[in-house]
Enzyme design. Structure first.
Site, PDB file in Angstrom:
ATOM      1  N   ASP A   1     -46.897 -20.624 -64.455  1.00  0.00           N
ATOM      2  CA  ASP A   1     -47.703 -20.663 -65.666  1.00  0.00           C
ATOM      3  C   ASP A   1     -46.843 -20.698 -67.596  1.00  0.00           C
ATOM      4  O   ASP A   1     -46.443 -19.288 -67.110  1.00  0.00           O
ATOM      5  CB  ASP A   1     -49.046 -20.453 -66.406  1.00  0.00           C
ATOM      6  CG  ASP A   1     -49.691 -20.479 -64.914  1.00  0.00           C
ATOM      7  OD1 ASP A   1     -48.918 -21.887 -63.832  1.00  0.00           O
ATOM      8  OD2 ASP A   1     -50.748 -20.455 -64.549  1.00  0.00           O
TER       9      ASP A   1
ATOM     10  N   ASP B   1     -60.010 -29.812 -62.520  1.00  0.00           N
ATOM     11  CA  ASP B   1     -60.250 -27.873 -63.531  1.00  0.00           C
ATOM     12  C   ASP B   1     -61.991 -27.685 -62.933  1.00  0.00           C
ATOM     13  O   ASP B   1     -62.363 -28.400 -63.728  1.00  0.00           O
ATOM     14  CB  ASP B   1     -59.429 -27.482 -64.326  1.00  0.00           C
ATOM     15  CG  ASP B   1     -58.219 -27.944 -64.039  1.00  0.00           C
ATOM     16  OD1 ASP B   1     -57.349 -27.296 -63.148  1.00  0.00           O
ATOM     17  OD2 ASP B   1     -57.869 -28.182 -65.157  1.00  0.00           O
TER      18      ASP B   1
END
Length: 240
Positions: free
Chosen positions: A8, A129
């Site tokens: 990330d 998500d």
């Protein structure tokens, strides 16, 4: 099942967030390309990348870091975050990205997902998500009334190569994945599903592998950096 180690990217560094909160970022490596190379050298077959700044900005922000990673590895990589138009999709694929992950636009502009999947067969995935079964967009900052399974089913005929399903409440929390919801989604669609969020032990990987649904793989981040999961053992578990 494939293990997708997560990198990330925030401000050019390799970080992990807690439940998607940008202010809850822990820096694990200030050289993301070296981190990607280390994952490859350990035997990983894919690398999972997220442009966190880009997810909020709506356009690529950590492009230089992603390009450095692509230049440092030979295994395929997938990227999500800030990819919201055809030009960006095309640009990343031309730079060597194997798979783009479309999240926010899957809700706001599903026609773009379909167009991209037709233009780039096998290279377009949808990132779903969710909090409590409802889809969140724009770097998880905005919640919608769209249900996970409904969104996934809407792309059944679109040529999407994978769905990356993340339970936001589990992400970075080291509390285990939402195996039940992931398996339910995988059984509801024919599109390959990748589990994400909360994978924090070898037992989590074993549970996902034996969940009763055929999962394509699992994404893990913090647990690999913290040493809670031994990478070689994890690869053995999923291949076994």
């Amino acid at each position: 099942m494939i293990l997708y180690p997560a990198i990330d990217l925030k401000d050019g560094q390799c970080v992990r967030l807690l439940r998607g909160e940008m202010e809850e970022a822990t820096v694990f490596n200030d050289d993301p390309a070296a981190q990607a190379r280390a994952f490859q050298d350990a035997g990983c077959e894919w690398i999972h990348l997220v442009d966190l700044n880009g997810a909020f900005a709506g356009e690529p922000v950590n492009g230089a870091a992603v390009e450095a990673i692509l230049g440092a590895i030979d295994v395929p990589a997938q990227l999500g975050g800030g990819i919201r138009d055809m030009a960006t999709i095309e640009g990343w694929i031309e730079k060597g990205l194997s798979r783009v992950i479309l999240g926010t636009v899957a809700v706001e502009n599903p026609d773009l997902v379909r167009e991209a999947a037709r233009a780039f067969p096998g290279k377009v995935a949808v990132g779903i998500d969710a909090r409590d079964g409802r889809v969140a967009t724009k770097g998880w900052a905005e919640e919608t009334d769209v249900m996970v399974t409904d969104l996934a089913k809407s792309f059944e005929d679109a040529g999407v190569c994978a769905i990356i399903y993340t339970d936001i409440n589990r992400d970075g929390a080291m509390q285990g994945p939402n195996t039940e919801a992931t398996a339910e989604l995988a059984r509801a669609v024919s599109i390959p599903v990748i589990a994400s969020g909360g994978v924090s032990s070898l037992d989590d990987l074993r549970t996902l592998k034996s969940c009763g649904a055929s999962l394509n793989g699992a994404i893990s981040g913090r647990a690999l950096y913290d040493g809670a999961i031994d990478l070689k053992e994890a690869l053995d578990v999923l291949k076994g």
